[in-house]
Write a protein that holds these residues in place. Structure first.
Motif, PDB file in Angstrom:
ATOM      1  N   MET A  26     -31.281  16.535   0.421  1.00 16.97           N
ATOM      2  CA  MET A  26     -31.082  17.325  -0.619  1.00 16.97           C
ATOM      3  C   MET A  26     -30.046  18.548  -0.216  1.00 16.97           C
ATOM      4  O   MET A  26     -30.450  19.086   0.786  1.00 16.97           O
ATOM      5  N   TYR A  27     -29.139  18.582  -0.898  1.00 12.82           N
ATOM      6  CA  TYR A  27     -28.177  19.946  -0.494  1.00 12.82           C
ATOM      7  C   TYR A  27     -27.349  20.453  -1.656  1.00 12.82           C
ATOM      8  O   TYR A  27     -27.326  19.861  -2.789  1.00 12.82           O
ATOM      9  N   ALA A  28     -26.466  21.495  -1.257  1.00 21.65           N
ATOM     10  CA  ALA A  28     -25.461  22.078  -2.146  1.00 21.65           C
ATOM     11  C   ALA A  28     -24.625  22.419  -1.312  1.00 21.65           C
ATOM     12  O   ALA A  28     -24.658  22.835  -0.312  1.00 21.65           O
ATOM     13  N   THR A  29     -23.363  22.145  -2.014  1.00 21.50           N
ATOM     14  CA  THR A  29     -21.969  22.548  -1.205  1.00 21.50           C
ATOM     15  C   THR A  29     -21.343  23.717  -1.981  1.00 21.50           C
ATOM     16  O   THR A  29     -21.656  23.883  -3.149  1.00 21.50           O
ATOM     17  N   ALA A  30     -20.614  24.625  -1.064  1.00 23.33           N
ATOM     18  CA  ALA A  30     -20.213  26.051  -1.980  1.00 23.33           C
ATOM     19  C   ALA A  30     -18.715  26.368  -1.443  1.00 23.33           C
ATOM     20  O   ALA A  30     -18.493  26.014  -0.322  1.00 23.33           O
ATOM     21  N   GLN A  31     -17.973  26.918  -2.210  1.00 18.96           N
ATOM     22  CA  GLN A  31     -16.729  27.683  -2.075  1.00 18.96           C
ATOM     23  C   GLN A  31     -17.088  29.192  -2.611  1.00 18.96           C
ATOM     24  O   GLN A  31     -17.535  29.265  -3.870  1.00 18.96           O
ATOM     25  N   VAL A  32     -16.709  30.233  -1.679  1.00 22.23           N
ATOM     26  CA  VAL A  32     -17.223  31.443  -2.040  1.00 22.23           C
ATOM     27  C   VAL A  32     -15.618  32.081  -1.596  1.00 22.23           C
ATOM     28  O   VAL A  32     -15.060  31.815  -0.592  1.00 22.23           O
ATOM     29  N   ALA A  33     -15.189  32.949  -2.741  1.00 23.07           N
ATOM     30  CA  ALA A  33     -13.816  33.673  -2.425  1.00 23.07           C
ATOM     31  C   ALA A  33     -14.213  35.288  -2.809  1.00 23.07           C
ATOM     32  O   ALA A  33     -14.614  35.360  -4.135  1.00 23.07           O
ATOM     33  N   VAL A  34     -14.163  36.212  -1.948  1.00 27.35           N
ATOM     34  CA  VAL A  34     -14.380  37.535  -2.262  1.00 27.35           C
ATOM     35  C   VAL A  34     -12.985  38.121  -2.374  1.00 27.35           C
ATOM     36  O   VAL A  34     -12.089  38.184  -1.271  1.00 27.35           O
ATOM     37  N   LEU A  35     -12.957  38.610  -3.849  1.00 26.16           N
ATOM     38  CA  LEU A  35     -11.355  39.362  -3.878  1.00 26.16           C
ATOM     39  C   LEU A  35     -11.506  40.674  -3.802  1.00 26.16           C
ATOM     40  O   LEU A  35     -12.451  41.371  -3.958  1.00 26.16           O
ATOM     41  N   ASP A  36     -10.432  41.239  -3.063  1.00 28.96           N
ATOM     42  CA  ASP A  36     -10.276  42.722  -2.462  1.00 28.96           C
ATOM     43  C   ASP A  36      -9.005  43.087  -3.100  1.00 28.96           C
ATOM     44  O   ASP A  36      -8.071  42.887  -2.384  1.00 28.96           O
ATOM     45  N   PRO A  37      -9.026  43.794  -4.194  1.00 27.58           N
ATOM     46  CA  PRO A  37      -7.940  44.272  -4.833  1.00 27.58           C
ATOM     47  C   PRO A  37      -7.242  45.471  -3.870  1.00 27.58           C
ATOM     48  O   PRO A  37      -5.971  45.504  -4.179  1.00 27.58           O
ATOM     49  N   VAL A  38      -7.883  46.205  -3.089  1.00 25.65           N
ATOM     50  CA  VAL A  38      -7.371  47.228  -2.333  1.00 25.65           C
ATOM     51  C   VAL A  38      -6.625  46.474  -1.096  1.00 25.65           C
ATOM     52  O   VAL A  38      -5.523  46.797  -0.838  1.00 25.65           O
ATOM     53  N   GLU A  39      -7.193  45.682  -0.534  1.00 21.09           N
ATOM     54  CA  GLU A  39      -6.536  44.982   0.550  1.00 21.09           C
ATOM     55  C   GLU A  39      -5.455  43.578   0.168  1.00 21.09           C
ATOM     56  O   GLU A  39      -4.765  43.205   0.614  1.00 21.09           O
ATOM     57  N   SER A  40      -5.520  43.323  -1.134  1.00 20.28           N
ATOM     58  CA  SER A  40      -4.954  42.450  -1.832  1.00 20.28           C
ATOM     59  C   SER A  40      -5.040  41.109  -1.076  1.00 20.28           C
ATOM     60  O   SER A  40      -4.102  40.436  -0.492  1.00 20.28           O
ATOM     61  N   ARG A  41      -6.215  40.714  -0.883  1.00 18.49           N
ATOM     62  CA  ARG A  41      -6.454  39.296  -0.302  1.00 18.49           C
ATOM     63  C   ARG A  41      -7.816  38.926  -0.650  1.00 18.49           C
ATOM     64  O   ARG A  41      -8.566  39.524  -1.348  1.00 18.49           O
TER      65      ARG A  41
END
Length: 512
Positions: free
Chosen positions: A374-389
């Motif tokens: 059993m498992y789980a897959t993930a995508q995580v994106a951390v938005l940084d408005p200061v660095e624009s990335r």
């Protein structure tokens, strides 16, 4: 008193009806038995007479052919003599349909000459010898034609008395059957009289016969009102009525079983509704507003596939973590895995643990409680408005991560391992942090495989390339319109087909 008098009259009627019924049954049974015996004797005599007549005709015809001798049927070259086929045909035509076929057969079994092609003769029973002629029953085959026949076969002798061929005549049993049928039809008038007599008897027996039928009708009425407890009485009218009662009992049992199945289906549907409610409870009620970004998300449920969820967690410094997770489990198990994954991810991120370390800690927690496989897959994106990335992390997620800007689209791939498969050593080594610059106009898209890996109502697969083209085409739109156009295209392709797995898409656009 009125009821009592009515009962007395009905009782007397039953006694009178019972006596009349016994007399009618005795007379009707005697007449019917005599009629059947006479008909059987007559038909037996007719059949015997017709069989003798057919046998005599067949023997005479076969012997007449055989008396022609070798010269009449076999030429000097060993082939059929000239005119033999015409003579055979003339014999068949002269019989008026009694003779099905006539042919000359060599001792080897090969047919030398015949009126109609002989494709086969399946012999039945044993042969009987009538003087020079052998008589045997069989099934004659010629093309699509099949018929039971009597075969009459007489040797054709050569100059020294040897058998050089055999003359064969096939007479249809249908001749006998037609004769018997004509006699049988002659008795239809007598049979009609018998039917009228039986109808007369039925008039007297009507009350006794219809009573169990009325009881069955009342039972059907109760069944129609939902009473599924009917059981057939041990004795109910005649055998036919008893069988009908037993059939009704069987039908009631099937209805009861069907009602049980219906309840089970209702319970299953309710279970699916509860699971859907639990999964929906994992989704955020609203997405955070991040200055300079448009964030939107959409999840369309599938039927019985893997369970997905998405989340958005505000972080320090105005940042936000966008999370998309797909589990290996289905149904309640998938919801359970999703719930655990969300709880750990959210808890660590809200404590200020960096996203990469959060995934590592979550992996160790899940590996410690989930069973193997059993498992789980993930995508995580951390938005940084200061660095624009955006800092992107991919943990075993097979669906691509898209970044689109100025009509150009790029795909972020990650080599990370799925959550829960490894206690930490391999997972920690393979997890990568990928920075994605997001100048104004850039759109990122997180998704699960269900968004593109499905088939439409015509069986055609949508595919990743088609989804990527949708992203490229609609990326300049605002995020709400983008999701509306993307899922509108997906639903149009899906048509009347059912989505097998959840389809999840989360998108963020850097505003100008």
């Amino acid at each position: 008193m009125a009821v009592k008098r009515g009962a007395t009259k009905r009782g007397g009627a039953r006694r009178e009806m019972g006596l009349g019924a016994r007399i009618a049954l005795f007379v009707g049974g005697t007449v019917s038995l005599l009629f059947v015996l006479i008909l059987m004797i007559l038909l037996s005599k007719v059949r015997g007479s017709l069989e003798s007549e057919v046998r005599e005709k067949g023997i005479l015809a076969s012997e007449a052919l055989a008396d022609g001798g070798k010269a009449a049927w076999i030429g000097a070259s060993g082939k059929a003599a000239a005119g033999s086929a015409k003579r055979l045909s003339a014999l068949v035509q002269a019989s008026g349909g009694t003779i099905l076929n006539a042919y000359i057969e060599l001792p080897s079994g090969k047919v030398l000459s015949s009126v109609y092609k002989v494709e086969g003769l399946d012999l039945l029973g044993s042969a009987s010898q009538m003087g020079r002629t052998e008589v045997r029953l069989g099934v004659y085959r010629s093309g699509n034609f099949r018929a039971r026949v009597h075969r009459f076969r007489t040797p054709i002798l050569g100059p020294r008395g040897e058998t050089v061929a055999k003359a064969c005549i096939l007479l249809s049993e249908e001749t006998i059957a037609n004769g018997v049928a004509s006699v049988r039809n002659a008795f239809l008038g007598l049979g009609l009289l018998l039917v009228l007599a039986v109808l007369g008897v039925s008039f007297f027996l009507g009350n006794q016969v219809t009573k169990p039928i009325r009881e069955l009708a009342q039972a059907v009425g109760r069944i129609n009102r939902g009473n599924l407890r009917y059981r057939a009485p041990d004795k109910m009218g005649g055998d036919e009525v008893q069988r009908l009662a037993l059939a009704l009992e069987g039908m009631v049992d099937e209805l009861r079983a069907g009602a049980d199945v219906g309840r089970q289906l209702a319970e299953k549907e309710r279970e699916e509704e509860v699971l859907a409610e639990l999964r929906d409870a994992l989704l955020p009620k609203e997405l955070p507003q991040v200055p300079g970004f448009e964030i939107e998300a959409c999840l369309e449920s599938g039927k019985g596939g893997a369970v997905d969820f998405y989340d958005s967690i505000p972080l320090e410094g105005g940042r936000v973590a966008l999370v998309v997770v797909s589990t290996s489990g289905k149904g309640a198990l998938g919801v359970l895995i999703a719930g655990m994954a969300q709880a750990y991810l959210r808890a660590f991120l809200e404590e200020g643990v960096p996203a990469g370390e959060t995934l590592k800690k979550t992996n160790r927690k899940l590996a410690g409680v989930m069973r193997k496989g059993m498992y789980a897959t993930a995508q995580v994106a951390v938005l940084d408005p200061v660095e624009s990335r955006a800092m992107v992390y991919i943990a075993g997620h097979r669906a691509p991560f898209f970044a689109c800007r100025a009509g150009e689209i790029s795909v972020v791939h990650g080599e990370g391992l799925a959550l829960g498969l490894d206690e930490g050593k391999v997972f920690d080594q393979r997890l990568e942090e990928v920075p994605v610059d997001m100048p104004p106009g850039t759109r990122i898209v997180l998704l699960t495989q269900g968004a593109y890996a499905f088939a439409g109502e015509e069986g055609l697969k949508f595919g990743r390339e088609s989804f990527q083209e949708l992203v490229r085409r609609h990326a300049p739109k605002n995020s709400a319109v983008f999701l509306s156009l993307v899922f509108g295209s997906l639903d149009e392709f899906l048509g009347e087909a059912q989505r097998a797995s959840d389809a999840t898409v989360v998108t963020a656009k850097r505003m100008v």
